[in-house]
Scaffold this motif. Structure first.
Motif, PDB file in Angstrom:
ATOM      1  N   ARG A  18      37.111  39.279   8.860  1.00 37.81           N
ATOM      2  CA  ARG A  18      36.542  40.255   8.566  1.00 37.81           C
ATOM      3  C   ARG A  18      34.884  39.719   9.562  1.00 37.81           C
ATOM      4  O   ARG A  18      35.101  38.531   9.803  1.00 37.81           O
ATOM      5  CB  ARG A  18      35.206  40.601   8.116  1.00 37.81           C
ATOM      6  CG  ARG A  18      34.452  40.241   7.404  1.00 37.81           C
ATOM      7  CD  ARG A  18      33.232  40.774   6.086  1.00 37.81           C
ATOM      8  NE  ARG A  18      33.056  40.227   5.243  1.00 37.81           N
ATOM      9  CZ  ARG A  18      31.897  39.646   5.072  1.00 37.81           C
ATOM     10  NH1 ARG A  18      30.957  39.935   6.080  1.00 37.81           N
ATOM     11  NH2 ARG A  18      31.738  38.917   4.283  1.00 37.81           N
TER      12      ARG A  18
ATOM     13  N   GLU B   1      29.769  48.325   8.260  1.00 42.74           N
ATOM     14  CA  GLU B   1      30.499  48.079   7.078  1.00 42.74           C
ATOM     15  C   GLU B   1      31.939  48.254   8.175  1.00 42.74           C
ATOM     16  O   GLU B   1      32.298  47.074   7.875  1.00 42.74           O
ATOM     17  CB  GLU B   1      31.067  49.214   6.272  1.00 42.74           C
ATOM     18  CG  GLU B   1      30.289  48.583   4.795  1.00 42.74           C
ATOM     19  CD  GLU B   1      29.694  49.442   4.052  1.00 42.74           C
ATOM     20  OE1 GLU B   1      30.113  50.392   3.687  1.00 42.74           O
ATOM     21  OE2 GLU B   1      28.588  49.205   2.975  1.00 42.74           O
ATOM     22  N   GLU B   2      32.268  49.416   9.383  1.00 46.10           N
ATOM     23  CA  GLU B   2      33.414  49.738  10.062  1.00 46.10           C
ATOM     24  C   GLU B   2      33.215  48.291  10.684  1.00 46.10           C
ATOM     25  O   GLU B   2      34.768  47.654  10.871  1.00 46.10           O
ATOM     26  CB  GLU B   2      33.085  50.378  10.546  1.00 46.10           C
ATOM     27  CG  GLU B   2      33.903  51.889  10.061  1.00 46.10           C
ATOM     28  CD  GLU B   2      33.287  53.399  10.160  1.00 46.10           C
ATOM     29  OE1 GLU B   2      33.803  54.600   9.165  1.00 46.10           O
ATOM     30  OE2 GLU B   2      33.335  53.254  11.106  1.00 46.10           O
TER      31      GLU B   2
ATOM     32  N   LEU C 276      31.971  45.579  11.333  1.00 49.70           N
ATOM     33  CA  LEU C 276      32.512  43.941  10.345  1.00 49.70           C
ATOM     34  C   LEU C 276      33.886  43.933  10.437  1.00 49.70           C
ATOM     35  O   LEU C 276      34.823  43.133   9.943  1.00 49.70           O
ATOM     36  CB  LEU C 276      31.199  43.904   9.540  1.00 49.70           C
ATOM     37  CG  LEU C 276      30.218  43.536   9.619  1.00 49.70           C
ATOM     38  CD1 LEU C 276      29.341  43.277   7.916  1.00 49.70           C
ATOM     39  CD2 LEU C 276      29.484  42.733   9.721  1.00 49.70           C
ATOM     40  N   SER C 277      34.491  44.713   9.615  1.00 46.27           N
ATOM     41  CA  SER C 277      35.521  44.761   9.344  1.00 46.27           C
ATOM     42  C   SER C 277      37.113  44.982  10.483  1.00 46.27           C
ATOM     43  O   SER C 277      38.216  44.641  10.648  1.00 46.27           O
ATOM     44  CB  SER C 277      36.127  45.956   7.725  1.00 46.27           C
ATOM     45  OG  SER C 277      35.774  47.542   8.479  1.00 46.27           O
ATOM     46  N   LYS C 278      36.487  45.109  11.480  1.00 45.80           N
ATOM     47  CA  LYS C 278      37.031  45.363  12.571  1.00 45.80           C
ATOM     48  C   LYS C 278      37.415  44.469  13.183  1.00 45.80           C
ATOM     49  O   LYS C 278      38.010  43.915  14.197  1.00 45.80           O
ATOM     50  CB  LYS C 278      36.370  46.252  13.820  1.00 45.80           C
ATOM     51  CG  LYS C 278      37.067  47.752  13.338  1.00 45.80           C
ATOM     52  CD  LYS C 278      36.703  48.493  14.541  1.00 45.80           C
ATOM     53  CE  LYS C 278      36.781  50.196  14.271  1.00 45.80           C
ATOM     54  NZ  LYS C 278      35.319  50.677  15.378  1.00 45.80           N
ATOM     55  N   GLY C 279      36.046  43.033  12.818  1.00 49.67           N
ATOM     56  CA  GLY C 279      36.631  42.099  13.192  1.00 49.67           C
ATOM     57  C   GLY C 279      35.027  41.740  14.130  1.00 49.67           C
ATOM     58  O   GLY C 279      35.377  40.757  14.734  1.00 49.67           O
TER      59      GLY C 279
ATOM     60  N   GLU D 117      33.969  34.627   9.043  1.00 53.88           N
ATOM     61  CA  GLU D 117      35.463  35.283   9.974  1.00 53.88           C
ATOM     62  C   GLU D 117      36.433  34.609   9.581  1.00 53.88           C
ATOM     63  O   GLU D 117      38.188  35.223  10.064  1.00 53.88           O
ATOM     64  CB  GLU D 117      35.292  34.465  11.619  1.00 53.88           C
ATOM     65  CG  GLU D 117      34.116  35.688  12.354  1.00 53.88           C
ATOM     66  CD  GLU D 117      33.966  35.432  13.967  1.00 53.88           C
ATOM     67  OE1 GLU D 117      34.651  34.536  14.858  1.00 53.88           O
ATOM     68  OE2 GLU D 117      33.549  36.014  14.531  1.00 53.88           O
TER      69      GLU D 117
END
Ligand code: Z5A
Length: 217
Positions: A8, A87-88, A90-93, A208
């Motif tokens: 993330r 949040e979205e 960060l979770s996509k990288g 990461e």
């Protein structure tokens, strides 16, 4: 598109007084991370684009007056508007570099010295927001800030206010669990950039790479 190997993105916040160089340093940090191949998004608070952000902007420009609690809650709501996106993203990288966050929210409101608006009261509406992995606090004495062009027209740009804000930031640092890093922002831009880099790069690489660093308390 983010690299597949990224578990993330890291959530990096840059905080500081007026004219500490936040805007300048956020740009430099982004370019350096981007050049190394990290996927980066930026964010700043207040986000003056939303309806709530426009109300905040009008308050800061002394166009409207508001009760201290009301403006505090609007600043907080302005962050909550972005919470899901953070949040979205960060979770996509994507690693996010954010110019000011709830630390500013707490200290600027508490610095008003309203008896029913203590530092601990100011924290409540912020509880539950995405927590940053690292917070860089650009520390500058108010007299140094003044040498960078003097104060403008906005609401909080006065010396007594800035002194109290700095004291409160330092108080938050003392109570912090280790994610806040103090960086002396009183030297030239290149020196400050280097100091920030030393604090931020290891954290971005760790997050990461799948090690989440400081646990959320
Ligand atoms: N606020 C709040 O009350 N509650 C909240 O929840 C939040 C905010 C989020 C607006 O914030 C106000 O909202 C702010 C806090 C309050 N009030 N005050 N005071 P803002 O972020 O929109 O505005 P700002 O913090 O005042 O931004 P700024 O003045 O643009 O400061 P900066 O981004 O830290 O600095 P800069 O633009 O990078 O640099 C300022 C100048 O200094 C510029 O001319 C640079 O070229 C120069 N500079 C930068 N670095 C250096 C060094 N190292 N040496 C010499 N000169 C430098």
């Amino acid at each position: 598109e983010p690299r597949n190997s990224v578990v993330r993105g890291a959530f990096v916040v840059v905080e500081g007084l007026d004219r500490a160089g936040k805007t300048t340093q956020v740009q430099r940090l982004c370019s350096k991370l981007y050049a190394l191949g990290h996927n980066i998004k930026t964010l700043r608070f207040p986000d003056r684009n939303s309806t709530i952000g426009q109300m905040i902007s009008s308050y800061l420009q002394n166009e409207t007056d508001m009760d201290d609690h009301v403006i505090h809650l609007l600043f907080s709501a302005n962050r909550w508007e972005k919470a899901k996106w953070i949040e979205e993203t960060l979770s996509k990288g994507y690693t996010i570099i954010c110019d000011r966050y709830f630390y500013s929210g707490m200290v600027y409101s508490a610095a008003k010295q309203n008896p029913s608006l203590s530092l601990s009261w100011t924290k409540h509406p912020e509880i539950g927001l995405p927590l940053p992995d690292v917070v860089v606090f650009l520390d500058l004495e108010p007299w140094q800030a003044e040498q960078r062009g003097g104060y403008g027209e906005e609401k909080y740009e006065k010396r007594e206010m800035q002194l109290r804000v700095r004291e409160l930031f330092l108080q938050l640092l003392k109570a912090d669990d280790g994610r806040m890093k103090i960086v002396n922002a009183g030297d030239g831009m290149d020196a400050v950039e280097e100091r920030i880099w030393k604090e931020v790069l290891p954290c971005v690489e760790a997050v990461e790479g799948g090690s989440f660093g400081v646990k959320i308390g």
